[in-house]
Structures are given as C-alpha cells and as structure tokens.
Design an enzyme around this catalytic site. Structure first.
Site, PDB file in Angstrom:
ATOM      1  N   SER A 200       0.864  -1.190   0.000  1.00 59.41           N
ATOM      2  CA  SER A 200       0.000   0.000   0.000  1.00 59.41           C
ATOM      3  C   SER A 200       0.896   1.234   0.000  1.00 59.41           C
ATOM      4  CB  SER A 200      -0.861   0.004   1.259  1.00 59.41           C
ATOM      5  OG  SER A 200      -1.324   1.337   1.518  1.00 59.41           O
TER       6      SER A 200
ATOM      7  N   HIS B  53      -1.080  -1.360  -4.253  1.00 57.49           N
ATOM      8  CA  HIS B  53      -2.385  -1.265  -3.582  1.00 57.49           C
ATOM      9  C   HIS B  53      -2.681   0.203  -3.275  1.00 57.49           C
ATOM     10  CE1 HIS B  53      -5.477  -2.934  -0.747  1.00 57.49           C
ATOM     11  NE2 HIS B  53      -5.160  -1.910   0.006  1.00 57.49           N
TER      12      HIS B  53
ATOM     13  N   ASP C 283      -5.037   2.863  -1.554  1.00 55.32           N
ATOM     14  CA  ASP C 283      -6.084   2.994  -0.527  1.00 55.32           C
ATOM     15  C   ASP C 283      -6.879   4.265  -0.750  1.00 55.32           C
ATOM     16  OD1 ASP C 283      -3.868   1.446   1.721  1.00 55.32           O
ATOM     17  OD2 ASP C 283      -5.847   0.691   1.132  1.00 55.32           O
TER      18      ASP C 283
ATOM     19  N   MET D 111      -9.847   6.612   0.064  1.00 54.43           N
ATOM     20  CA  MET D 111     -10.744   6.883   1.187  1.00 54.43           C
ATOM     21  C   MET D 111     -11.523   8.171   0.920  1.00 54.43           C
ATOM     22  SD  MET D 111      -8.185   6.046   4.352  1.00 54.43           S
ATOM     23  CE  MET D 111      -7.093   4.633   4.297  1.00 54.43           C
TER      24      MET D 111
ATOM     25  N   HIS E 145      -8.361  -0.130  -3.661  1.00 52.69           N
ATOM     26  CA  HIS E 145      -9.124  -0.575  -2.490  1.00 52.69           C
ATOM     27  C   HIS E 145     -10.041   0.587  -2.132  1.00 52.69           C
ATOM     28  CE1 HIS E 145      -9.058  -1.581   2.108  1.00 52.69           C
ATOM     29  NE2 HIS E 145     -10.250  -1.719   1.591  1.00 52.69           N
TER      30      HIS E 145
ATOM     31  N   MET F 220     -12.401   2.434  -0.098  1.00 50.21           N
ATOM     32  CA  MET F 220     -13.021   2.583   1.214  1.00 50.21           C
ATOM     33  C   MET F 220     -13.945   3.802   1.108  1.00 50.21           C
ATOM     34  SD  MET F 220      -9.672   1.692   3.468  1.00 50.21           S
ATOM     35  CE  MET F 220      -8.597   2.028   2.070  1.00 50.21           C
TER      36      MET F 220
ATOM     37  N   MET G 111     -10.006  -7.738   5.892  1.00 53.66           N
ATOM     38  CA  MET G 111      -9.318  -6.664   6.618  1.00 53.66           C
ATOM     39  C   MET G 111      -8.798  -7.205   7.940  1.00 53.66           C
ATOM     40  SD  MET G 111      -9.273  -3.969   4.756  1.00 53.66           S
ATOM     41  CE  MET G 111      -8.619  -2.802   5.966  1.00 53.66           C
TER      42      MET G 111
ATOM     43  N   SER H 190       2.910   0.393   6.246  1.00 48.72           N
ATOM     44  CA  SER H 190       3.876   1.083   7.124  1.00 48.72           C
ATOM     45  C   SER H 190       5.160   0.281   7.291  1.00 48.72           C
ATOM     46  CB  SER H 190       3.238   1.356   8.496  1.00 48.72           C
ATOM     47  OG  SER H 190       2.705   0.160   9.012  1.00 48.72           O
TER      48      SER H 190
END
Ligand code: DX5
Ligand code: ZN
Length: 217
Positions: free
Chosen positions: A8, A33, A35, A37, A66, A68, A137, A194
């Site tokens: 990610s 990936h 993310d 949001m 992904h 969200m 998840m 991370s």
C-alpha cells in the site's frame, strides 16, 4: 497459489508517491495497492483516480484500487479508465454487492470484495463464483500503522476451507513477523504499508517479506 506482495502506498509521503512506486516496481512486487478513502466510509480522505492514472505507467505490477468509499459504484469507471486492473469495494458500503461485482466483471477488471473485522465471512459466500478476490481486513480501515487484529485470522482460515482456490488478500498490520501466521491460515495476497515505508530500504523490506512468505509457522 504463489504468495503475492501488494504494497500500500498510504504510509509514504503523499507529496511524492511516484518515487516509492518506482522503487516498489523495481523491487518486483506483484500489485500496487491504492487505498482510496472518501472521508465518509472512513474518516480520512486520500486520493482519487487521477493519482492512479499518474502511477499506472511506472512499471509491470498492476494497480488495485481498495475503495473505502460509500457508493463505490460511483468510482468504478474512473478507476478502470485510470488503468486499475482490480477494484475491491467494501461489503459494508452497499446493499447491492452482488450486482456491483457483476458490474466490475462486465467492465473487464478483476472484482474484489473487502470485509471489515466485524463482518462475517458468510456475507461473501453467495458471490464466490463471480469474485476474483476476497480482502479480509486485518485492521479497521482508515489508517496505516495499526496492529493486526488477531480475531481476523480465523476468518481467513474459515474462508480458505470453503474456497480452496480463492485469492484471499489480507490488509493491515502485515509485517514479516505476522505474515507467516496469515500464510498458514490460507492468505495468498499480502498488503503491507507502514512496514515497507519504515524499512531500511524498499528493496530490503520486500526481500524480508518474500522470505516470510517461505516460512508458514
Ligand atoms: C487501511 C488500508 C491498509 C493500510 C495498511 O485502511 O486499507 O491498506 O494502508 O497499512 P499497514 O500495513 O501499515 O497496516
Ligand atoms: Zn487497503
């Protein structure tokens, strides 16, 4: 199915995603990936399809979005046009998940569905025949750098027992330390953010993850 690494970009510096993506591509990861949001389904807001488009030509590994977001179907076309090979949306974000999976397949991309820690595996079973991936998840969505939620590991095991051939992705708190237990439970694609952003180098971090993929505990 070979274990796949899908980093990610969330934990890298938003002012320059290009540099880490070039390094991830060089390190030979399997997916990138993204993310996405919307500040509604989860509190943070990250980025849109324009970023995906600017990252889509940086190497071999395809992009997966992904989502969200609420009303995920509103974003399908933009991310497909931006060059995403797979789009994963949340079961909790729509009452018509089966229809949205069909729609993604009709758009010619891989269709994934994500389930939050409190969402049972049983909710995706009616779609297994049309899904390319289930994302279990392993943290509550919205942030990088969280610890893996242990109670999600049995969900991976339960899904694997029902669907031996399914690509099961895990996302959140994945590191070389936690990966072997997820692999042993049956996960096949590993999202990590991370850990790689904090590794001595992206190349060494990917190497450690590949090593961890060889040792189910
Ligand atoms: C969280 C995202 C994850 C997250 C993973 O909502 O879906 O992809 O970035 O980050 P780590 O690996 O730091 O838990
Ligand atoms: Zn994610």
């Amino acid at each position: 199915m070979r274990a796949r690494i899908a980093p990610s970009i969330l934990s890298f510096d938003p002012a320059d995603y290009r540099a880490p993506v070039l390094e991830l591509q060089k390190a030979g990861v399997d997916w990138i990936h993204l993310d996405v949001m919307d500040g509604q389904f989860v509190p943070p807001i990250t980025f849109g399809a324009e970023l995906a488009s600017s990252l889509s030509t940086l190497g071999e590994a395809p992009l997966e979005a992904h989502l969200m977001t609420l009303t995920p179907e509103r974003h399908f076309e933009a991310f497909v046009k931006a060059g995403c090979r797979r789009i994963t949306f949340h079961q909790e974000a729509t009452v018509h998940s089966h229809r949205l999976v069909q729609a993604l397949r009709e758009m010619g991309v891989e269709a994934g569905i994500a389930i939050n820690p409190a969402t049972p595996v049983s909710t995706v079973l009616p779609m297994l025949d049309i899904l390319d991936l289930v994302l279990v998840m392993t943290v509550n969505p919205g942030w990088g750098g969280q610890s893996l939620i242990e109670s999600c590991i049995p969900k991976v095991r339960e899904l694997r027992a029902i669907a031996p051939e399914l690509d099961i992705e895990v996302d959140g708190g994945v590191t070389p330390g936690t990966l072997p237990r997820l692999l042993e439970a049956g996960a096949t694609t590993f999202v990590t953010g991370s850990y790689l952003a904090g590794a001595a180098s992206i190349a060494s971090g990917v190497q450690e993850l590949r090593k961890a993929c060889l040792c189910a505990s």
